[in-house]
Design a protein around this motif. Structure first.
Motif, mmCIF file in Angstrom:
data_model
loop_
_atom_site.group_PDB
_atom_site.id
_atom_site.type_symbol
_atom_site.label_atom_id
_atom_site.label_comp_id
_atom_site.label_asym_id
_atom_site.label_seq_id
_atom_site.Cartn_x
_atom_site.Cartn_y
_atom_site.Cartn_z
ATOM 1 N N ILE A 151 0.740 -1.451 -0.081
ATOM 2 C CA ILE A 151 0.086 -0.452 0.093
ATOM 3 C C ILE A 151 1.324 1.219 -0.254
ATOM 4 N N LYS A 152 1.710 0.899 0.724
ATOM 5 C CA LYS A 152 3.116 2.181 0.774
ATOM 6 C C LYS A 152 3.502 2.601 -0.489
ATOM 7 N N VAL A 211 2.207 1.796 -3.413
ATOM 8 C CA VAL A 211 1.514 2.596 -4.251
ATOM 9 C C VAL A 211 0.823 3.581 -4.580
ATOM 10 N N LEU A 212 1.101 3.648 -2.935
ATOM 11 C CA LEU A 212 0.274 5.680 -2.300
ATOM 12 C C LEU A 212 2.211 6.867 -2.435
ATOM 13 N N THR A 213 3.093 5.574 -2.968
ATOM 14 C CA THR A 213 4.469 6.479 -2.992
ATOM 15 C C THR A 213 4.133 6.798 -4.800
ATOM 16 N N ALA A 214 3.979 6.130 -4.917
ATOM 17 C CA ALA A 214 3.663 6.188 -6.910
ATOM 18 C C ALA A 214 2.587 7.278 -6.616
ATOM 19 N N ALA A 215 1.378 7.161 -6.319
ATOM 20 C CA ALA A 215 0.765 8.072 -6.569
ATOM 21 C C ALA A 215 0.989 9.768 -6.551
ATOM 22 N N GLY A 229 -0.088 12.145 3.354
ATOM 23 C CA GLY A 229 -0.376 12.142 4.640
ATOM 24 C C GLY A 229 -0.105 11.145 4.542
ATOM 25 N N SER A 230 -0.743 10.523 3.855
ATOM 26 C CA SER A 230 -1.569 8.950 4.318
ATOM 27 C C SER A 230 -0.412 7.750 4.812
ATOM 28 N N LEU A 231 0.905 8.331 3.937
ATOM 29 C CA LEU A 231 2.109 8.026 3.502
ATOM 30 C C LEU A 231 2.146 7.967 5.248
ATOM 31 N N VAL A 232 2.265 8.874 5.815
ATOM 32 C CA VAL A 232 2.716 9.267 6.930
ATOM 33 C C VAL A 232 2.190 8.545 8.073
ATOM 34 N N VAL A 233 0.637 8.284 7.973
ATOM 35 C CA VAL A 233 0.371 7.490 8.902
ATOM 36 C C VAL A 233 0.679 5.780 8.706
#
Length: 183
Positions: A93-94, A96-100, A155-159
């Motif tokens: 998930i991290k 995918v979020l990093t790519a986004a 911010g989602s990555l921080v979580v």
């Protein structure tokens, strides 16, 4: 995992903090101030574009530090990612979020440069803008969405970093490995 990964963890975390904080400050503070003080849409575009252009090298360094640190952490924790239940999923998930966040950052930069050229008072910039015309209103709307997508993703990555920290507690590691063995 090595006993300590302070340097790579610091690169990962400080890079992400700068990426998140800078994008949030830009979306709220810089764009808001440019809108308030610009007077005209073209002046607002010029002020905002100028501010984002000054932030770009720092942002690039922050992203590079985050990615380098993330790669180092992944290498240092590869065994735990494979062995502890839940870690592979949160790592995916991290990723995918990093790519986004990278895609939104790149798209924001692309649109920002196009809008900056179209609103520039420099004749050379105006010529470049005429070579590749854009619908400014549509580009501004897309830019707004893209600029807000960056702090949402980072911010989602921080979580998720907080979750990874919790997963690294010795008790959580033992429980995660035990669950993986049982599964």
């Amino acid at each position: 995992m090595a006993e300590r990964s302070t340097l790579i963890r610091s690169l990962h975390d400080v890079g992400l903090a700068a990426w998140f904080g800078g994008s949030l400050m830009g979306a709220v503070g810089l764009n808001g101030a440019a809108e308030q003080e610009g007077g005209t849409q073209e002046a607002t575009d010029r002020v905002s574009s100028s501010g984002w252009a000054k932030w770009t090298p720092v942002n690039a360094a922050a992203i590079g530090a985050h990615l380098f640190g993330g790669g180092g952490l992944l290498a240092a924790n590869a065994g735990r990612v494979g062995a502890q239940k839940g870690v592979a999923a949160s790592t995916a998930i991290k990723t995918v979020l990093t790519a986004a966040a990278l895609a939104a950052t790149a798209y924001s930069g692309f649109l920002g440069r196009k809008i900056g050229l179209a609103s520039s008072t420099d004749p050379q910039d105006a010529e470049k803008a005429r070579e590749h015309p854009i619908d400014l209103n549509e580009a501004r709307q897309r830019l707004t969405w893209a600029q807000w997508a960056v702090p949402a993703a980072t911010g989602s990555l921080v979580v998720l970093n907080a979750l990874h920290g919790e997963q690294q507690r010795p008790g959580r590691q033992l429980l995660g490995v035990w669950r993986r063995i049982r599964a």
